[in-house]
Each structure stands twice: as structure tokens, then as C-alpha cells.
Design a protein around this motif. Structure first.
Motif, short mmCIF file in Angstrom:
data_model
loop_
_atom_site.label_atom_id
_atom_site.label_comp_id
_atom_site.label_asym_id
_atom_site.label_seq_id
_atom_site.Cartn_x
_atom_site.Cartn_y
_atom_site.Cartn_z
N UNK A 468 0.81 -1.18 0.03
CA UNK A 468 -0.18 -0.05 0.06
C UNK A 468 1.06 1.22 0.00
N UNK A 469 1.94 1.29 0.78
CA UNK A 469 2.85 2.45 0.98
C UNK A 469 3.58 2.65 -0.47
N UNK A 470 3.89 1.44 -1.22
CA UNK A 470 4.45 1.52 -2.52
C UNK A 470 3.37 2.30 -3.48
N UNK A 471 2.46 1.72 -3.24
CA UNK A 471 1.25 2.24 -4.58
C UNK A 471 1.05 3.80 -4.25
N UNK A 472 1.07 4.09 -3.23
CA UNK A 472 0.80 5.36 -2.98
C UNK A 472 2.07 6.42 -3.33
N UNK A 473 3.36 5.77 -3.20
CA UNK A 473 4.36 6.58 -3.45
C UNK A 473 4.56 6.69 -5.06
N UNK A 474 4.20 5.52 -5.74
CA UNK A 474 3.93 5.55 -7.18
C UNK A 474 3.00 6.34 -7.72
N UNK A 475 1.85 6.64 -7.20
CA UNK A 475 1.00 7.58 -7.74
C UNK A 475 1.70 9.20 -7.39
N UNK A 476 2.28 9.23 -6.28
CA UNK A 476 2.73 10.49 -5.76
C UNK A 476 4.00 10.74 -7.03
N UNK A 477 4.85 9.66 -7.23
CA UNK A 477 6.00 10.20 -8.27
C UNK A 477 5.43 10.54 -9.60
N UNK A 478 4.43 9.70 -10.12
CA UNK A 478 3.65 10.20 -11.25
C UNK A 478 3.35 11.74 -11.19
N UNK A 479 2.77 12.19 -10.43
CA UNK A 479 2.36 13.55 -10.18
C UNK A 479 3.67 14.47 -10.05
#
Length: 807
Positions: A468-479
């Protein structure tokens, strides 16, 4: 007290600019301490003079304290005669090992050595394969293990370039006094062998704990793109984050969050303090009446301080983490002792403790940014009151107030650090306020707690939380990637001179002055010299040459009044590191140079073309010329962008502001001759400014030198400066060629103790016998030549000597 600490900081920083250490530092330290104490006591009723004397005493104490620590740190030293010799060492793995495709790197605490006297802490690399020898099986080294290894060592040495990273200073701060590599099973009677699975010691327990948490995270996030970010947030190890991700984080100004930062430590300490306070107040749901024995506030302060201490240990004790820890400890101590202390005193005490333990901290940007951010917030908020919300205020109103406070704090830090950021990095992220507004709550309040919980809780809950933490980082990184890709994302300018920096500081102070201060907006005018500066350049008809110290490779920057050309891009150091990313690009950014008019890559060998892709990805390049083979990634990248590319061919010439460029090799037919080695097709350029010239000869060898002599008229090859062909190898620099060029000065771009033994002794002597001044970049650092009426030579290590260089 505050003036004494500020003086101490100034003295410690002053020492780090010295070329040599003062003698008798320890004795002088005690004498100055005694005299200062007596003087301050005598002046206790004279506040003004006490401040002046206190600051002066602090400067002296800081200077000699740092000198004493430096002398102690430099004293364990590998003898020059023992460099490159086989030495058997026994000791323990003293750091978190870093595994990469070719092997593993780690620090090694030496307990015993055979064959030479070895410093107590060394940095080792253990490679899968060792040059052309038998395959070397790398041991599965883990923190705290005791090993017997056969190694080859050398004294600390790093590339020395303007605006570059000082690797030797970094090693000194870490206590590492020799570097080297593990030999592949040199003798049957002394194999590389693990002697003990774990040696109990406090440091080993900490590093083993970090390794366990890292392994758990990587196992749960195997193959995930941002697993390295999660590791960095939990144990502070950032080495698995690729350069491409760092580029996005730097352009958006959120790189300070991709580590165990002060914000994260404060948050974790606060959570533990709140939990301890709640449990203590209810006596852990028992009838013991614990608050009567010890106030809950003191228990909360103790719990928060202990949590911060453990988390900082996991972080590897970086400067931002230290600063936060010491501030929290001071606050906790003040609460326990019933002493109310101001945040200014807390910050100064933290500053003093950091430099007392680590006077080299002043050398790194993190120190200045960390304390600068807190100092800016203090200046912008100290003594300024806001009306408190009434108790009847709604939750929505309180949320609005919290958001407004957070926005104001982000504004203050962003604006306040503009001058310092430009001084340290020559750029400032314009999208940083937006990026941080998104990233700070997401990383600090969501990702970091999830990552910590996921690394500590049992399976399968740990896997779910980490994913879950990785998924959030992934979305943030795209932004962040979208924000960083904007053309306006970063403002760049040359590193400012001190007067411009001080003027910008004054403007910033005016801008952040209290409400009611006249014309606060006018403070931004102080930034104008800082943000609108243009890169320096030589006068028309003259040129500057910078031969970088890139190790065993070539990279030369040629500057005329209005144009810039790079000859070769440095070597490839590893899969994600090369001469361009480590040396050339940082130098160009520090100079405010965003575009190169042309780049020449002499040939395809990795010590010349290793940095090509990094350069093309980070710097706007007008045209590219080379003798690279078709299909080379650099050529394909140019074609995809429809940017100019051409083969180097003898006879090509052009003029920039009175400076003449002439390509003298290779011949056009050589590009289709598959029998030729890449060296034979090296692009060779003669550059003439007025009555002076330089010849950049790439890696041409004796056969190509003879061809040049055969087809050149008398004097065509003559040059005042020669970039030694093939780094001074035994296959180049023939007597006839040197007679034709007849240089006054020769530059050898070579790596320190390189395995090719360049320059060859007989070739180096040949230059000397002709009376040619010889400069080796592994000895002098970068070489800067200013071609005007005369040729002015500046050697980086000589112009900026430091007491740790060559030690």
C-alpha cells in the motif's frame, strides 16, 4: 551561550578551509579554553563585551577543537609503500552492505592485519569478476560478521573538480582511512573466509537491524520500482534509488523527504509521546496511579526522545537527523528539569552538539539547509502573535487554521532558502511549493507510518502495508514527474559571488519581515542579481579550456566568448554512474550553463563515451560529432530527436568569435573500415586562439600519429598545449609526433593508480626530456587554461588546497 556556540560553529567552519592543520592543537585548545573562561567570568557584568569575547573565544575553541579531531582522524594512515600490496585483514563488516550488479560494497572494521599496518576502518568492494582473472565468488557479507579477507588498499583519493563532490572529505568524516577491493582467493592457505556469524557490539546490532529491515522490505516489494524509496524512509539507505528518480525529486524540490528527515523524526517522536502520555495517564489500565509517581508529561518526553533516538540510529545518523534529535533531547531535558527554554536556545544547542561531534558537517549542503530552514522559520515567526481560536471554534475552522499555518510555513521555508539553494545548487525549483504541499502530508503522515509498520509487523500484514505504501509513492511519483517535466519547473543561474548572496539574504530578510514592515515586496529586488546572472565567458578571440579530473578517461570543456564545446564525456563508473553525471553536469549547472553548442565524442571506448547518454539527457546539445559506430545509443538518441549529428572528418573547420577549430583526424574512409580499432578513428581537433593553440588527440596511436605527420605541412600540428594521446600509453606519443607538435605543456587525463599504469614511465620521461611541463589530473585535479596574450594555468588542488588532500 548563544554567541559562544555561534563562534564555535564559525571556528569549526574556518578550519575546513585550511591547507594544513595547526601544530599543537590539543595544547592550544586547553589554553584557550582556560583563558576564555576566566575572561568571560571577569566580564560577567558587561553584557556587550561578554558577547564579543564569547564569540571570539568560540571561534578559537571551534577552530582548535576541529583541528584536534582532524589530527586524530588523520593519524591512522596506510603507508605509501603498502598501496596495491596483498594484505590479509581480519575484522567485522561495519556497515550496511550495498549490493550492485557487479558485487558488493561495505565498510570493514579491522581487528588484525598481516603484511602491513592498516587503518582501523576501511571501505571495500568485492566484485563478481576481477578483470581478466578467474571468476571471483562474492561472499554473502552481512553486518556484524567477522571475516578474514585478502585485500589491496590505497589511501583515500577522489576526483578534484570545481563545484564537485569532495570524496576525500566525505571519507574523512566517515572515519574511513583506506579504500580497496577483495582479492579473489589469492592463496589456498589464506582463503577469504567467514570466521563468525555475528560479533556482539552496539554498532553491529544497529547495522544488523537495519539490514534485517531492508531485506524484509525488498522481499515484500521485489521488482517494485520505488522499493528503494521505502527503504530510504525506514532505514535511511538511499543507494537503491536510481538517478532518474533523483532527478525528478530534485527538480520538484522534494528530495529532502526521500530520507529519514527531521520532519519524519519529529512525527514519530510525537506519536510515541502521545501514546506514552495516554497510557501513563490511565496507568496502563491498572490501578497503580502511575501519574502520581511521575508526571505524564515527563514520561511522554522520555518516550518521544527514545523513539527519536532509535529512528535516528536507523537513519545512519545523518546531519538533518542529528539536528532534530538534539533539539528534541534538549526540549525533553528542559521539561524534565523544569526549565523553560526558547527555541533559539534549542537550535543553538543542537548546532553546538552537531559540530562538537562532527566538525566536518559544515562541508555538506544538508547541514546548511537543515539549520537554515529552522532559522528561517524562527525569524519569520518569533515574537509574532496570532489570535487563538476560541474553544467553540468548529472542526472545519480549526482545519482551515491548520492548513493556513502549514501553507505559511511552507512559504517561509521556500522563500527563505532561495539564496542558500542558489549558492549550493545554482538552481531553485519553482514548482517546489506545490510539490511539497502534496508530498509532505503524503510522505510524512501516510507513507512513512505505513512503511515503518509494514517493516515491523508480522506477515502477511507487513506485505499488505508495504504494498500500500509503495502504491501511494507510485501515484505521488507520477504527479511529481509531471510537475518536474514542465519547462518552468527549475530556475537556473550561476553560483552567486558572496556579495550577491549577502544582498539576496538581506532582501529575503526584508521580504519575511513582520506584517506592517514597509514595502515588504521590495525584498524580492534583492534576488535580481542572484537570479539574473549570466555565465561568465572569455573575451572575443580568447578561450578557456577545462580538463576535468574524471579518473581514467577524457572530458575537456572549450569555451569561447559566445560558444561552448565539450570534447569527450568521461568514463562510465558503473551502470548508473559516469563522468557526465558525477562531474560534468554538476559543473555546468554550477556555472549556469544550460546548453552546449557542440559535443565531440572522439571514439566509442567507455572511458571517452561513457557519459554520453547522461550528458544528452541532462544538457541541451546543439550538434554532436563523433566516430561512433552506427547504432550507438548516443547516435540513436540524436536521430530520435531530429538533432544534428555528423561523423568527424579531417578537413572540417569552423570559427567561433575568432577562435579557429580544425579537425585533423580521422579520414572519411576510416568510418567504413571495419578493420580499424576505435582508437584509430579518434576525433583529433586543433584549436587556435590568437597565437596559441591546443591539440586534443583522443586515443590516437603511433600509426595515426605517423599518418598525421605524413599528410600535414610543416607547423600544421604545432600547438602550445597537447592533450596527451591515449593518456600517455606506450603505443602513442612517438618522438617524431612530439617533435612536430612541440608543446610547452602536456595534460595527462588519467585515473589515480589506474590499472593500465598510464602514463607509461618511458613516455612520461620522453615528455620531460623535451622540457615539456607535464600535468597529471590525478595529481593536480582539474586543469583550467585561459588562452589570451599568454596561457594562464590554474590547478584545482593547488588553488583550493585542503588539509585532508593526499592524506
Amino acid at each position: 551561550m548563544r554567541t559562544l556556540i555561534l563562534g564555535f560553529a564559525a571556528g569549526a567552519a574556518w578550519l575546513q578551509t585550511q591547507a594544513s592543520l595547526p601544530p599543537h592543537a590539543r595544547a592550544l585548545l586547553w589554553v584557550i579554553a582556560g583563558v576564555s573562561l576566566m575572561t568571560v567570568l571577569l566580564l560577567r557584568h558587561y553584557a556587550y563585551w561578554r558577547c564579543i569575547v564569547g564569540f571570539a573565544a568560540g571561534v578559537a575553541l571551534g577552530f582548535y577543537w576541529a583541528a584536534w579531531l582532524a589530527q586524530a582522524a588523520l593519524s591512522p594512515q596506510l603507508a605509501l609503500a603498502d598501496e596495491g600490496q596483498d594484505i590479509t585483514v581480519t575484522g567485522t563488516v561495519a556497515s550496511l552492505p550495498y549490493r550492485f550488479e557487479q558485487g558488493v560494497r561495505f565498510n570493514f572494521a579491522v581487528e588484525k592485519s598481516v603484511g602491513a599496518k592498516v587503518p582501523p576502518l576501511i571501505a571495500l568492494s568485492w566484485y563478481e569478476g576481477f578483470r581478466d582473472e578467474v571468476t571471483n565468488e562474492v561472499g554473502d557479507v552481512q553486518p556484524g560478521e567477522r571475516w578474514r579477507l585478502t585485500v589491496r588498499l590505497q589511501r583515500p583519493h577522489g576526483n578534484a573538480n570545481p563545484m564537485g563532490f569532495d570524496y576525500e572529505a566525505w571519507l574523512l568524516e566517515q572515519g574511513v582511512r583506506a579504500t580497496g577491493y577483495v582479492r579473489p582467493q589469492p592463496r589456498a592457505d589464506t582463503p577469504n573466509l567467514r570466521l563468525a556469524a555475528f560479533v556482539p557490539a552496539f554498532g553491529n546490532v544497529v547495522e544488523a537491524s537495519r539490514a534485517t529491515l531492508r531485506a524484509r522490505i525488498l522481499r515484500s516489494l521485489e521488482g517494485k520500482q520505488y522499493a528503494g524509496v521505502i527503504v530510504a524512509l525506514v532505514v535511511g539507505d538511499q543507494r537503491a534509488i536510481p538517478q532518474s528518480d533523483w532527478q525528478v525529486f530534485n527538480r520538484t524540490g522534494v528530495s529532502h523527504l526521500i530520507s529519514i528527515s527531521g520532519l519524519h523524526i519529529t512525527m514519530i517522536a510525537g506519536l510515541f509521546a502521545l501514546g506514552a502520555d495516554a497510557l501513563w495517564r490511565c496507568s496502563f489500565f491498572t490501578d497503580n496511579q502511575l501519574p502520581l509517581l511521575l508526571p505524564a508529561q515527563k514520561v511522554a518526553a522520555l518516550a518521544g526522545a527514545l523513539a527519536a533516538f532509535v529512528y535516528v540510529l536507523l537513519a545512519g545518523f545523518g546531519v538533518p537527523a542529528q539536528r532534530t534529535l538534539y533539539m528534541l533531547l534538549v526540549v525533553a531535558l528542559a521539561l524534565w528539569l523544569g526549565r523553560i527554554t526558547s527555541i533559539g536556545h534549542v537550535l543553538c544547542l543542537a548546532l553546538g552538539v552537531v559540530l562538537l561531534l562532527d566538525p566536518w558537517a559544515v562541508l555538506w549542503p544538508g547541514f546548511w539547509l537543515s539549520f537554515g530552514a529552522v532559522a528561517t522559520m524562527l525569524y519569520a515567526t518569533a515574537g509574532r502573535t496570532t489570535a487563538p481560536l476560541p474553544e467553540s471554534a468548529s472542526r472545519w475552522r480549526r482545519m482551515q487554521a491548520a492548513v493556513a499555518l502549514g501553507a505559511h510555513t511552507q512559504y517561509v521555508v521556500t522563500v527563505g532558502l532561495v539564496p542558500l539553494t542558489m549558492l549550493l545548487f545554482s538552481q531553485v525549483s519553482l514548482v517546489s511549493p506545490v510539490a511539497n504541499a502534496l508530498a509532505i502530508p503524503v510522505i510524512s503522515l501516510v507513507v512513512t507510518p505505513l512503511s515503518l509498520a509494514g517493516s515491523l509487523l508480522p506477515a502477511p500484514l507487513c506485505d499488505w502495508l508495504l504494498l500500500l505504501a509503495h502504491a501511494i509513492v507510485q501515484v505521488l511519483a507520477q504527479v511529481l514527474d509531471w510537475l518536474g517535466a514542465r519547462r518552468f519547473a527549475v530556475w537556473t543561474a550561476p553560483a552567486p559571488p558572496m556579495w550577491s548572496f549577502c544582498w539576496a539574504l538581506f532582501g529575503t530578510a526584508w521580504l519575511l519581515a513582520p506584517r506592517g514592515w514597509p514595502h515588504r515586496w521590495a525584498g524580492m529586488l534583492g534576488w535580481l542579481p542572484l537570479l539574473t546572472a549570466l555565465p561568465s565567458s572569455p573575451p572575443a578571440g580568447q578561450m578557456w579550456i577545462t580538463a576535468f579530473d574524471v579518473g581514467q578517461g577524457m572530458a575537456v570543456l572549450v569555451e569561447t566568448h559566445g560558444h561552448r564545446l565539450l570534447y569527450d564525456t568521461g568514463p562510465a563508473y558503473s551502470l548508473d554512474s559516469d563522468g557526465a553525471s558525477r562531474v560534468i553536469v554538476p559543473y555546468l549547472r554550477a556555472r549556469g550553463i544550460a546548453k552546449l553548442d557542440g559535443v565531440i565524442i572522439s571514439h566509442s571506448d567507455l572511458d571517452h563515451a561513457g557519459g554520453a547518454m547522461s550528458l544528452l539527457e541532462n544538457i541541451d546539445v546543439g550538434w554532436l560529432a563523433s566516430s561512433l559506430f552506427d547504432g550507438h545509443p548516443a547516435i540513436e538518441a540524436r536521430r530520435e530527436l531530429h538533432r544534428p549529428y555528423l561523423h568527424c572528418m579531417a578537413g572540417q573547420s569552423w570559427t567561433w568569435e575568432g577562435v579557429q577549430f580544425t579537425m585533423v583526424h580521422p579520414l572519411p574512409v576510416s568510418h567504413t573500415d571495419i578493420s580499424l580499432k576505435p582508437n584509430a578513428r579518434s576525433c583529433t581537433v586543433k584549436i587556435t586562439a590568437g597565437k596559441h593553440a591546443i591539440l586534443l588527440a583522443g586515443d590516437i596511436e603511433a600509426a595515426q600519429e605517423a599518418q598525421l605527420l605524413a599528410r600535414s605541412a610543416h607547423g600544421d600540428l604545432a600547438a602550445d598545449v597537447l592533450l596527451a594521446p591515449h593518456h600517455g600509453s606506450g603505443t602513442s606519443s612517438t618522438q617524431a609526433f612530439l617533435n612536430a607538435v612541440h608543446p610547452d605543456l602536456a595534460i595527462f587525463q588519467v585515473g589515480h593508480r589506474n590499472r593500465y599504469k598510464h602514463p607509461k614511465a618511458q613516455v612520461y620521461a620522453r615528455y620531460g626530456d623535451m622540457g615539456i611541463t607535464r600535468l597529471r589530473t590525478d595529481v593536480t585535479g582539474a586543469v583550467v587554461l585561459a588562452f589570451g596574450a599568454d596561457i594562464d594555468v590554474t590547478l584545482y588542488r593547488s588553488s583550493r588546497p585542503r588539509y585532508w588532500h593526499g592524506r
